[in-house]
Design an enzyme around this catalytic site. Structure first.
Site, PDB file in Angstrom:
ATOM      1  N   CYS A   1       0.940  -1.215  -0.018  1.00 31.68           N
ATOM      2  CA  CYS A   1      -0.075   0.117  -0.124  1.00 31.68           C
ATOM      3  C   CYS A   1       0.883   1.155   0.087  1.00 31.68           C
ATOM      4  O   CYS A   1       1.540   1.526   1.061  1.00 31.68           O
ATOM      5  CB  CYS A   1      -0.906  -0.062   1.184  1.00 31.68           C
ATOM      6  SG  CYS A   1      -1.859   1.344   1.428  1.00 31.68           S
TER       7      CYS A   1
ATOM      8  N   CYS B   1      -0.402   4.093   2.260  1.00 34.50           N
ATOM      9  CA  CYS B   1      -0.345   3.833   3.459  1.00 34.50           C
ATOM     10  C   CYS B   1       1.292   4.188   4.014  1.00 34.50           C
ATOM     11  O   CYS B   1       1.592   4.805   5.053  1.00 34.50           O
ATOM     12  CB  CYS B   1      -0.529   2.442   3.983  1.00 34.50           C
ATOM     13  SG  CYS B   1      -2.196   1.816   3.475  1.00 34.50           S
ATOM     14  N   ASP B   2       2.096   3.561   3.159  1.00 34.74           N
ATOM     15  CA  ASP B   2       3.380   3.613   3.681  1.00 34.74           C
ATOM     16  C   ASP B   2       4.507   4.321   2.935  1.00 34.74           C
ATOM     17  O   ASP B   2       5.620   4.361   3.376  1.00 34.74           O
ATOM     18  CB  ASP B   2       3.968   2.034   3.800  1.00 34.74           C
ATOM     19  CG  ASP B   2       2.863   1.214   4.379  1.00 34.74           C
ATOM     20  OD1 ASP B   2       2.728   1.619   5.581  1.00 34.74           O
ATOM     21  OD2 ASP B   2       2.960  -0.043   4.197  1.00 34.74           O
TER      22      ASP B   2
END
Ligand code: NDP
Length: 311
Positions: A137, A140-141
């Site tokens: 992701c 997300c990261d």
């Protein structure tokens, strides 16, 4: 057998949010955690984009907090996996939920929040660095790889989107495409090719993710000439698709060709009365913890309304 008001299947942000709302509405929900208690967030490190955590929070901690919050209002959390469902087609009918092939629960409403699972390549080295450089992701990261070099794997729209997203943050992005063409839409491909710090490596496969405590290098092979090479990169992002966890609902609920559950537009209602869907099991587009939580809330409100109309 006792007939419950509400059973929630799945324990990610959608499931627990549905549980918080359903238990506060006195539906006495039973939440069945599933194979991966806490869902996909338990495989991420820090969550920094969920509103309300100015200093961020780890994925596992956030899921424990959500569980505690749901339990505080009386949600009964069961450790187990739903192996079969027998969903009623009748308004006011009773749905049967079978857990671990043996226990059966009867309920008037079901909220499905079984999520989706990112596909991985299946390399041992990839597993080893999960959460320490390997991610599925970018949104997300990606932030943790600011100004660094990263690799993205995949040739579809997700890969194109994630690679261009990362190119905005990172120093350099290598996109590994296994064939000599991308499957992504033309417009997304154009975006990829127009991005200066994004290099597409066609006919490239990943052999190994390498490093010490975190990822440092990726060993890849050019499948055309069988040449191996090492790419220096601290992040390794998979964008080779997701599988919605909806297999047990096949033949009972309407889904698209990939298996994502289809709900009524802007609602959580499925094709069966008293069955509601939320989170990534019905969302192939946004796939964020916050959007999953929002749709879990919607499902609980829809379930509450459905039950009220039965009286
Ligand atoms: P897709 O299934 O479309 O693409 C998967 C990609 O990963 C393919 O290029 C495939 O390669 C590659 N791949 C699969 N397995 C491997 C492997 N083992 N090693 C290397 N590469 C591999 O998945 P997406 O997640 O990209 O998209 C899913 C759906 O969501 C699509 O319909 C897409 O259009 C849509 N979507 C739309 C977006 C948008 O419009 N903004 C954004 C994101 C997704 P190969 O081509 O060789 O099979």
């Amino acid at each position: 057998m006792e007939i419950n008001q509400c059973v929630i299947i799945g324990s990610g942000p959608a499931g627990y949010t549905a549980a918080i709302y359903a238990s506060r509405a006195n539906l006495k929900p039973i939440l069945i955690q599933g194979m991966q208690p806490g869902g996909q967030l338990t495989t991420t490190n820090d969550v920094e984009n969920y509103p309300g955590y100015p200093n961020g929070i780890t994925g596992p901690e956030m899921m424990q907090d959500l569980q505690k919050q749901a339990e505080r209002f009386g949600t009964q959390v069961i450790f187990g996996t739903v192996t079969k469902v027998d969903l009623s087609k009748k308004k006011g009918g009773v749905h049967k939920i079978i857990i671990d092939n043996k226990d059966q629960i009867h309920t008037k409403t079901v909220i499905i929040s079984t999520g989706a699972s990112a596909k991985y390549l299946g390399l041992d080295s990839e597993k080893k660095y999960m959460g320490s450089g390997v991610s599925a992701c970018a949104v997300c990261d990606g932030f943790f790889f600011k100004n660094q070099d990263v690799v993205v794997v995949g040739g579809g729209d997700s890969a194109a989107e994630e690679a261009t997203y990362l190119a905005n943050l990172c120093n350099k992005v290598y996109l590994l495409v296994r064939k000599d063409e991308m499957r992504a839409s033309k417009i997304m491909q154009k975006r990829v090719f127009d991005t200066k710090n994004l290099e597409v490596l066609f006919n490239h496969e990943t052999l190994e993710v390498m490093g010490d405590k975190t990822v440092k290098e990726i060993r890849v092979m050019d499948t055309k000439n069988k040449q191996e090479k090492i790419i220096n990169a601290t992040g390794f992002f998979l964008a080779i698709g997701h599988n919605p966890n909806t297999e047990i609902f096949k033949d009972q609920l309407t889904m698209d060709k990939t298996g994502y559950l289809i709900t009524q537009p802007d609602r959580s209602l499925t094709n069966l009365p008293g069955v509601f869907a939320s989170g990534d099991a019905q969302d192939s587009i946004y796939r964020q913890a916050i959007t999953a939580a929002g749709s879990g809330c919607m499902a609980a409100l829809d379930a509450e309304k459905y039950l009220a109309e039965l009286h």
